[in-house]
Design an enzyme around this catalytic site. Structure first.
Site, PDB file in Angstrom:
ATOM      1  N   ASP A  62     -14.192 -29.572  16.542  1.00  0.00           N
ATOM      2  CA  ASP A  62     -14.766 -29.975  15.250  1.00  0.00           C
ATOM      3  C   ASP A  62     -14.158 -29.131  14.136  1.00  0.00           C
ATOM      4  OD1 ASP A  62     -16.269 -30.614  13.054  1.00  0.00           O
ATOM      5  OD2 ASP A  62     -18.193 -29.994  13.893  1.00  0.00           O
ATOM      6  N   GLU A 140      -0.484  -1.306  11.698  1.00  0.00           N
ATOM      7  CA  GLU A 140      -1.264  -0.181  12.229  1.00  0.00           C
ATOM      8  C   GLU A 140      -2.730  -0.619  12.255  1.00  0.00           C
ATOM      9  OE1 GLU A 140      -0.596   3.569  10.276  1.00  0.00           O
ATOM     10  OE2 GLU A 140       1.440   2.983   9.716  1.00  0.00           O
ATOM     11  N   GLU A 142      -6.314   0.032  12.609  1.00  0.00           N
ATOM     12  CA  GLU A 142      -7.348   1.060  12.609  1.00  0.00           C
ATOM     13  C   GLU A 142      -8.702   0.434  12.925  1.00  0.00           C
ATOM     14  OE1 GLU A 142      -5.383   3.930   9.140  1.00  0.00           O
ATOM     15  OE2 GLU A 142      -7.100   2.664   8.671  1.00  0.00           O
ATOM     16  N   GLU A 195      -8.041   9.207  14.045  1.00  0.00           N
ATOM     17  CA  GLU A 195      -7.720   9.155  12.625  1.00  0.00           C
ATOM     18  C   GLU A 195      -8.478  10.235  11.852  1.00  0.00           C
ATOM     19  OE1 GLU A 195      -6.152   8.405  10.153  1.00  0.00           O
ATOM     20  OE2 GLU A 195      -4.692   6.913  10.750  1.00  0.00           O
ATOM     21  N   GLU A 202      -6.755   4.783  16.224  1.00  0.00           N
ATOM     22  CA  GLU A 202      -5.697   3.772  16.233  1.00  0.00           C
ATOM     23  C   GLU A 202      -5.107   3.689  17.626  1.00  0.00           C
ATOM     24  OE1 GLU A 202      -2.385   3.958  13.553  1.00  0.00           O
ATOM     25  OE2 GLU A 202      -3.639   4.545  11.856  1.00  0.00           O
ATOM     26  N   HIS A 251      -2.241  -1.105   7.716  1.00  0.00           N
ATOM     27  CA  HIS A 251      -0.945  -0.857   7.087  1.00  0.00           C
ATOM     28  C   HIS A 251       0.112  -1.655   7.835  1.00  0.00           C
ATOM     29  CE1 HIS A 251      -2.755   3.374   6.143  1.00  0.00           C
ATOM     30  NE2 HIS A 251      -3.279   2.434   5.389  1.00  0.00           N
ATOM     31  N   ARG A 321       2.101   8.638   0.223  1.00  0.00           N
ATOM     32  CA  ARG A 321       1.047   7.805   0.813  1.00  0.00           C
ATOM     33  C   ARG A 321      -0.010   7.386  -0.204  1.00  0.00           C
ATOM     34  NH1 ARG A 321       1.126   7.861   6.527  1.00  0.00           N
ATOM     35  NH2 ARG A 321       2.663   9.335   7.352  1.00  0.00           N
ATOM     36  N   GLU A 338       6.397  -0.137   4.336  1.00  0.00           N
ATOM     37  CA  GLU A 338       5.000  -0.163   4.771  1.00  0.00           C
ATOM     38  C   GLU A 338       4.138  -0.632   3.601  1.00  0.00           C
ATOM     39  OE1 GLU A 338       1.446   3.009   5.969  1.00  0.00           O
ATOM     40  OE2 GLU A 338       3.536   3.666   5.923  1.00  0.00           O
ATOM     41  N   ARG A 340       0.633  -1.010   2.293  1.00  0.00           N
ATOM     42  CA  ARG A 340      -0.543  -0.265   2.729  1.00  0.00           C
ATOM     43  C   ARG A 340      -1.882  -0.901   2.341  1.00  0.00           C
ATOM     44  NH1 ARG A 340       0.058   4.800   4.435  1.00  0.00           N
ATOM     45  NH2 ARG A 340      -1.810   5.588   3.378  1.00  0.00           N
TER      46      ARG A 340
END
Length: 448
Positions: A62, A140, A142, A195, A202, A251, A321, A338, A340
């Site tokens: 559906d 990545e 997380e 982390e 991760e 990321h 970063r 990357e 982010r």
């Protein structure tokens, strides 16, 4: 078990062999997996004996309940891609296979199928770069691990910090179980670590072409949540589970490889090619317009705030970063960027699509990026950011949807049907959120 190298040639014979092998392994049920536009993983479960007919004729579902179509014209069909077939390590009597969605009336692929949207983007890449070009992606992933208390609350499982080891890292045992399960499903794990904040971790897997990676994101989420549940825990990819804590991102590392295997991002300008610089410029130019797709929930914008290592400002740098686009240190073969901003609530097929489409627009138009920003952008004054032309990402989902509508590239990238459906779903989500009375409001205004 993970089936690889399956092609359409000899499909019927191959399906019979697959069914026989799965029977030997004790598999009884197959999850026909697909992703709705809002990023939810959905499945239709069939007995193993129906796999052959599912490959040949498909299995109906559906489409209106999955928010793909109106109720008066809702029938759609799932057709498994056996290259993605894998047995679930957390329950070996069940296996999963990612499916394409077809329209039974036209007997053509369904235009708003997220997997088809990404396939169309890859064909676009080949038009720009040449046949055989590959769009390589590595996210990545997380996630938080929580323990549910007797009264239903979620609590941390540890007070660990970045790259901690046991006993501070109480999630390692679960992450290693996840890594083992992922390997058994055919995902090559590259590393795992705790982390920065408590209870967050991760488990990273190897890069691959964009469609394969998007398929693996679906399987990854299933694996993480189910293995965590077997350990009595709750795993979440929610962008911002709690106020005053770090969020969870996705990321996304990406590059483009030509038909000869040459990394088109590698060059002479501090390691970057002109192609890469144009690609970065395209991403920056369209960043505000694509954010509704890379960050598609109300909660996404609770993460995109200064101070928690999440990108807020539209700029780029080599290693910094605090920027939206970072260039990690890498060999020429592994040169990549990357992006982010992306978070785990996104539909990976759609997110990878708009990232590619935006970058290719920069390549086609020969756009040049502004100078890289090497300072911590969070510590700049607003006047300094304005002087340097550094814009902000949208502050909430409504603003992001407005920006999406202003940028014609997003409509072109997603295609008209997927674009309109996505927009309607997310406008409704914003309306429900903005009209809901939250506990914060009662605490602040009820007794004033």
């Amino acid at each position: 078990m993970s089936v690889s190298g399956f092609t359409a040639a000899g499909r019927v014979a191959a399906v019979k062999e697959v069914v026989q092998e799965l029977e030997k392994r004790g598999v009884r049920y197959i999850h026909l997996l697909f992703s709705s536009l809002d990023g939810r993983i959905r499945s239709m479960v069939v007995p193993l004996r129906r796999l052959e007919s599912a490959v040949e004729r498909g299995v109906g579902f559906d489409g209106s309940s999955a928010r793909f179509r109106r109720i008066e014209h809702s029938d759609l069909v799932l057709k498994p891609d056996l290259r993605t077939l894998t047995v679930f390590p957390w329950d070996p009597q069940q296996a999963g296979v990612v499916c394409d969605i077809w329209d039974p009336l036209t007997e053509q692929p369904f235009a708003a199928d997220p997997r088809r949207v990404l396939s169309r983007a890859v064909r676009r890449l080949e038009e720009v770069v040449g046949e055989g070009a590959r769009y390589v992606v590595s996210p990545e992933m997380e996630f938080y691990l929580f323990r549910r208390t007797a009264d239903g609350r979620l609590e941390r499982i540890d007070e660990g910090q970045y790259a901690d080891i046991p006993p501070a890292d109480q999630g390692l045992k679960v992450r290693l179980a996840i890594a083992e399960a992922l390997e058994r499903m055919g995902l090559r794990v590259s590393k795992t670590h705790h982390e920065v904040p408590p209870s967050k971790g991760e488990v990273n897997f190897a890069p691959a072409d964009a469609i394969t990676t998007a398929d693996r994101v679906l399987l990854y989420k299933l694996c993480v949540r189910n293995v965590a549940a077997q350990h009595g825990l709750v795993a979440t990819f929610m962008p911002k589970p709690f106020f005053g804590q770090y969020g969870t991102g996705m990321h996304t590392h990406l590059n483009v490889v030509d038909q000869k295997g040459q990394n088109l991002f590698a060059g002479e300008k501090d390691g970057l090619s002109d192609f890469a610089l144009h690609f970065i410029a395209g991403l920056l130019h369209h960043a505000r317009g694509i954010t509704a797709v890379t960050n598609p929930t109300v909660n996404s914008y609770k993460r995109l705030v200064p101070g928690w290592e999440a990108p807020v400002y539209v700029c780029w740098a080599r290693y910094n970063r605090s920027v939206l686009i970072r260039i990690p240190s890498a060999s020429p073969e592994a040169m990549r960027l990357e992006y982010r901003a992306v978070d785990g609530s996104c539909n990976p097929y759609l997110a990878f699509t708009v990232l590619l489409w935006a970058g290719l627009d920069g390549v086609k138009r020969g756009l040049e990026p502004p100078p890289p920003v090497d300072e911590d952008v969070y510590h700049m004054t607003e006047a300094e950011r304005k002087r340097r032309g550094i814009a902000c990402l949208p502050a909430d989902l409504r603003e992001a949807l407005d920006e999406m509508e202003r940028d014609p590239l997003v409509r072109e990238a997603l295609g008209e049907e997927a674009y309109q459906l996505f927009l309607a779903i997310k406008r409704r989500e914003w309306f429900e959120y903005s009209t809901y009375v939250h506990e914060w409001e009662r605490e602040r205004y009820l007794d004033v």
